[in-house]
Design a protein around this motif. Sequence first.
Motif, PDB file in Angstrom:
ATOM      1  N   ASP A   1       0.813  -1.213   0.000  1.00  9.45           N
ATOM      2  CA  ASP A   1       0.000   0.000   0.000  1.00  9.45           C
ATOM      3  C   ASP A   1       0.846   1.263   0.000  1.00  9.45           C
ATOM      4  OD1 ASP A   1       0.638  -1.180   2.586  1.00  9.45           O
ATOM      5  OD2 ASP A   1      -0.343   0.566   3.467  1.00  9.45           O
ATOM      6  N   LEU A   2       2.119   1.176   0.420  1.00 10.41           N
ATOM      7  CA  LEU A   2       2.982   2.360   0.512  1.00 10.41           C
ATOM      8  C   LEU A   2       3.798   2.589  -0.755  1.00 10.41           C
ATOM      9  CD1 LEU A   2       4.253   1.998   4.199  1.00 10.41           C
ATOM     10  CD2 LEU A   2       2.529   3.582   3.312  1.00 10.41           C
ATOM     11  N   GLU A   3       3.573   1.788  -1.792  1.00 14.24           N
ATOM     12  CA  GLU A   3       4.271   1.931  -3.069  1.00 14.24           C
ATOM     13  C   GLU A   3       5.792   1.838  -2.908  1.00 14.24           C
ATOM     14  OE1 GLU A   3       2.980   5.514  -4.975  1.00 14.24           O
ATOM     15  OE2 GLU A   3       0.966   4.765  -5.367  1.00 14.24           O
ATOM     16  N   THR A   4       6.238   0.921  -2.048  1.00 15.42           N
ATOM     17  CA  THR A   4       7.673   0.805  -1.787  1.00 15.42           C
ATOM     18  C   THR A   4       8.329  -0.326  -2.570  1.00 15.42           C
ATOM     19  OG1 THR A   4       7.120  -0.517   0.160  1.00 15.42           O
ATOM     20  CG2 THR A   4       7.539   1.813   0.510  1.00 15.42           C
ATOM     21  N   ASP A   5       7.578  -1.371  -2.907  1.00 14.28           N
ATOM     22  CA  ASP A   5       8.147  -2.531  -3.601  1.00 14.28           C
ATOM     23  C   ASP A   5       7.482  -2.650  -4.967  1.00 14.28           C
ATOM     24  OD1 ASP A   5       9.779  -3.370  -1.382  1.00 14.28           O
ATOM     25  OD2 ASP A   5       7.922  -4.019  -0.420  1.00 14.28           O
ATOM     26  N   VAL A   6       8.295  -2.553  -6.015  1.00 15.29           N
ATOM     27  CA  VAL A   6       7.770  -2.476  -7.377  1.00 15.29           C
ATOM     28  C   VAL A   6       7.735  -3.851  -8.031  1.00 15.29           C
ATOM     29  CG1 VAL A   6       8.151  -1.521  -9.680  1.00 15.29           C
ATOM     30  CG2 VAL A   6       8.566  -0.113  -7.654  1.00 15.29           C
ATOM     31  N   LEU A   7       6.646  -4.115  -8.743  1.00 18.73           N
ATOM     32  CA  LEU A   7       6.556  -5.247  -9.671  1.00 18.73           C
ATOM     33  C   LEU A   7       6.654  -4.640 -11.063  1.00 18.73           C
ATOM     34  CD1 LEU A   7       3.488  -7.114  -8.092  1.00 18.73           C
ATOM     35  CD2 LEU A   7       5.906  -7.353  -7.517  1.00 18.73           C
ATOM     36  N   PRO A   8       7.783  -4.791 -11.741  1.00 22.51           N
ATOM     37  CA  PRO A   8       7.974  -4.111 -13.025  1.00 22.51           C
ATOM     38  C   PRO A   8       6.954  -4.548 -14.074  1.00 22.51           C
ATOM     39  CG  PRO A   8      10.049  -4.994 -12.177  1.00 22.51           C
ATOM     40  CD  PRO A   8       8.961  -5.586 -11.341  1.00 22.51           C
ATOM     41  N   ALA A   9       6.743  -3.678 -15.051  1.00 25.43           N
ATOM     42  CA  ALA A   9       5.876  -4.025 -16.178  1.00 25.43           C
ATOM     43  C   ALA A   9       6.415  -5.261 -16.881  1.00 25.43           C
ATOM     44  CB  ALA A   9       5.797  -2.852 -17.143  1.00 25.43           C
ATOM     45  N   ALA A  10       5.514  -6.029 -17.482  1.00 23.17           N
ATOM     46  CA  ALA A  10       5.922  -7.270 -18.156  1.00 23.17           C
ATOM     47  C   ALA A  10       5.115  -7.444 -19.434  1.00 23.17           C
ATOM     48  CB  ALA A  10       5.722  -8.472 -17.238  1.00 23.17           C
ATOM     49  N   THR A  11       5.792  -7.932 -20.472  1.00 23.40           N
ATOM     50  CA  THR A  11       5.154  -8.209 -21.755  1.00 23.40           C
ATOM     51  C   THR A  11       5.457  -9.653 -22.142  1.00 23.40           C
ATOM     52  OG1 THR A  11       5.413  -5.906 -22.462  1.00 23.40           O
ATOM     53  CG2 THR A  11       4.959  -7.537 -24.169  1.00 23.40           C
ATOM     54  N   THR A  12       4.420 -10.423 -22.417  1.00 24.29           N
ATOM     55  CA  THR A  12       4.603 -11.837 -22.750  1.00 24.29           C
ATOM     56  C   THR A  12       3.960 -12.159 -24.094  1.00 24.29           C
ATOM     57  OG1 THR A  12       2.596 -12.440 -21.535  1.00 24.29           O
ATOM     58  CG2 THR A  12       4.681 -12.522 -20.325  1.00 24.29           C
ATOM     59  N   VAL A  13       4.460 -13.224 -24.710  1.00 22.64           N
ATOM     60  CA  VAL A  13       3.925 -13.722 -25.977  1.00 22.64           C
ATOM     61  C   VAL A  13       3.581 -15.192 -25.799  1.00 22.64           C
ATOM     62  CG1 VAL A  13       4.396 -14.172 -28.406  1.00 22.64           C
ATOM     63  CG2 VAL A  13       5.265 -12.080 -27.334  1.00 22.64           C
ATOM     64  N   ASP A  14       2.340 -15.555 -26.144  1.00 23.19           N
ATOM     65  CA  ASP A  14       1.877 -16.940 -26.094  1.00 23.19           C
ATOM     66  C   ASP A  14       1.489 -17.380 -27.498  1.00 23.19           C
ATOM     67  OD1 ASP A  14       2.173 -16.782 -23.356  1.00 23.19           O
ATOM     68  OD2 ASP A  14       0.036 -16.466 -22.976  1.00 23.19           O
ATOM     69  N   ALA A  15       1.424 -18.693 -27.706  1.00 30.07           N
ATOM     70  CA  ALA A  15       1.027 -19.212 -29.018  1.00 30.07           C
ATOM     71  C   ALA A  15       0.276 -20.523 -28.852  1.00 30.07           C
ATOM     72  CB  ALA A  15       2.241 -19.412 -29.918  1.00 30.07           C
ATOM     73  N   PHE A  16      -0.565 -20.804 -29.849  1.00 31.95           N
ATOM     74  CA  PHE A  16      -1.356 -22.032 -29.859  1.00 31.95           C
ATOM     75  C   PHE A  16      -1.518 -22.494 -31.304  1.00 31.95           C
ATOM     76  CE2 PHE A  16      -5.425 -24.149 -30.511  1.00 31.95           C
ATOM     77  CZ  PHE A  16      -5.420 -25.133 -29.526  1.00 31.95           C
ATOM     78  N   ALA A  17      -1.416 -23.801 -31.537  1.00 36.70           N
ATOM     79  CA  ALA A  17      -1.641 -24.351 -32.876  1.00 36.70           C
ATOM     80  C   ALA A  17      -2.302 -25.705 -32.745  1.00 36.70           C
ATOM     81  CB  ALA A  17      -0.324 -24.485 -33.644  1.00 36.70           C
ATOM     82  N   GLU A  18      -3.270 -25.959 -33.635  1.00 35.12           N
ATOM     83  CA  GLU A  18      -3.974 -27.241 -33.636  1.00 35.12           C
ATOM     84  C   GLU A  18      -4.193 -27.686 -35.074  1.00 35.12           C
ATOM     85  OE1 GLU A  18      -7.820 -29.396 -31.505  1.00 35.12           O
ATOM     86  OE2 GLU A  18      -7.746 -27.204 -31.646  1.00 35.12           O
ATOM     87  N   MET A  19      -4.024 -28.986 -35.315  1.00 38.43           N
ATOM     88  CA  MET A  19      -4.228 -29.537 -36.650  1.00 38.43           C
ATOM     89  C   MET A  19      -4.991 -30.843 -36.541  1.00 38.43           C
ATOM     90  SD  MET A  19      -0.485 -31.144 -37.614  1.00 38.43           S
ATOM     91  CE  MET A  19      -1.193 -32.135 -38.931  1.00 38.43           C
ATOM     92  N   PRO A  20      -5.910 -31.125 -37.472  1.00 32.69           N
ATOM     93  CA  PRO A  20      -6.678 -32.375 -37.406  1.00 32.69           C
ATOM     94  C   PRO A  20      -5.812 -33.571 -37.778  1.00 32.69           C
ATOM     95  CG  PRO A  20      -7.227 -31.154 -39.386  1.00 32.69           C
ATOM     96  CD  PRO A  20      -6.304 -30.279 -38.597  1.00 32.69           C
TER      97      PRO A  20
END
Length: 669
Positions: A606-625
């Motif tokens: 609540d005191l804004e003392t410990d930071v969780l940095p911004a994060a960018t992720t990439v996910d993927a999915f593929a399906e074939m019959p």
Amino acid sequence: MLFPAVLVLPVIPVAAEEAQPADNRETIVVTGRGLEETPSEPAYDTVTIERKRIMSSASGRVEDVLSTVAGFQQFRRSDSRSSNPSAQGVTLRSLGGNASTRAMVMLDGVPMVDPFFGYVPLPALAPDRLQRITVTRGGGSGPFGAGALAGAIELESADAATLGLVSGSAAVNQRGESELTGNIAPQLGSGFAVLSGRWDRGEGFYTTPQDERVPATARARYDSWSVGGRVVMPLSGDVELQARAMAFDDHRTLRFKGADSTSSGQDASLRIVGRGDWQFDVLGFAQWRDFSNIVVSSTRFVPVLDQRKTPSRGIGGKIEIRPPVGPDHVLRIGADYRRVSGTMYEDAYNAMTGAVTARRHAGGRNSDIGLFVEDAWTLGPVVLTGGLRADRTTISGGHFVERNPAGTVVVSNDFDSRSDWTVTWRAGGVYHASSALALRAAAYSGIRLPTLNELYRPFTVFPITTKANAGLRNEKLVGYEIGIDATPAEGVTLSFTAFDNKVKHAITNVSDPIVPNLRQRQNLPAIKARGVELGAAVVRGPFRFDGSLAWTDAEMVGRGASADLDGKRPAQSPRWAMNGTITYTPAPGWTLAATLRHIGKQYESDLETDVLPAATTVDAFAEMPLVRGFSAFVRGENLLDETVVTRNADGSVDLGTPRTLWIGVRLAH
């Protein structure tokens, strides 16, 4: 008692010739759903996730599916394989501050929030059992009931026609972790049943950064299963019975060997839905839950607290009636009820000697009975809606007892019971300016009771100790929003919402100004959240894009003991959240998808003392019959191996899912 877990039994629409062997019999069609949505739903900021998107999640977890709605968040960034279950509270619009759920989460109309802690049993909500998910951002007082402070998340089970007679999947990743699901959905006369099961297990990954690991450091091991069943049968041509049961069991380890947690539960519900001239929806449910957790010293690596059991129970129901008041009105009249009770039992140990130093138990009862009325009125291109709700909330039976090793009572507190009536409301309107443009506006209020956990259970996550507060008041939200929904071209839909929400008496963990690393749950004067939410869907031939963005300016209002928090952001509340998914379906049965997700900087405290940095992720999915109903799929989580900090308590850090690759096979027959 522990049963296997999740129970999601869908229903299959039946053609008249299948349901009626004789031509002179009435057609019976069962759906397994509740009553149809009213014309007022577009007045609110609503997002629907259909099954195809649900089934193409890179992680195969329902929280990952929900995170495609910008503004959805758990208390921590960890998913349900690598976090403590009690941190699985969910909210919307950065109205967080602690781990309790501020959005109503329902499965086939039944609230899923844990009776004691207020978290959601996410591993029990298997995506492959779902038909669709509807997320309504913004408080809802009407038929959602108390608890829909930040909005509502409605999970709807898939029916047997969707699942097929036999369906399932098996997958494994590069760490040897496995995922196994199965469904059987037979026809039962004019009705249907679905039996489902899921089992996930693995040694997990290290949540502790490499430079902080010690011999006692452990991987985030997990082992969870769920089983369930749902039966839908017609009682007459326009009345159907829906019965559902579910059981689950979940074991996890976090950070250190021996730091194990378990959560388990069983649910049962019965629902009768009538779709005649007088429509009705009658629902009753019962829930049993248990939780245990062992806290290990981060210096001596031995147990210092054994929260050995937390049995809790929830019972409740809802009655909704829609009388025939004419083609231009949809009137809803009803009542709902929920009562929760639970007790926590824990033993504290001396880290040096291993001897018991204290035995504690605490708990109580909360209940709410609500009465509501709501009308949707269609006037040509305009739909107006308005509703009132009155809730009688009661907090009773609160107690906290501590004994020394000899069994002598050293602390015994019985807290006063209290109850109150609260009136809330919501109203809105939609103007369909054309077939391609709709303008909407809404205002609303809602309440949330403090959980038994917030009222009575203190806890420690080293090095922070958080005290409970039996005097907490109900939270109350008042909010306003305006929005635009547009279809500027074929296959293109856009949405824009601007909102202003304020939670009075918001419950958060307030740091002690004198004692380091000590907090207490307290009611702030308010949490304010203003922002915008954008959504887009574009379909061009075999390509589809789905994206959403949320920018939220959330801040706490502090006075007195919480004066140091004034103007600061609530804990774990990002300013920015956005994601986009591109899907390519070149032929039937083929799916290729990639998701880019970004979450902005957050603060641990609540005191804004410990930071969780911004994060960018990439996910993927593929399906074939493949052949005969089989298909092969691959999934990739965090393909760029982004470092995602999920906890930062005074330099003690946990990390989220690293790069994870899955390969598997599906059957739909």
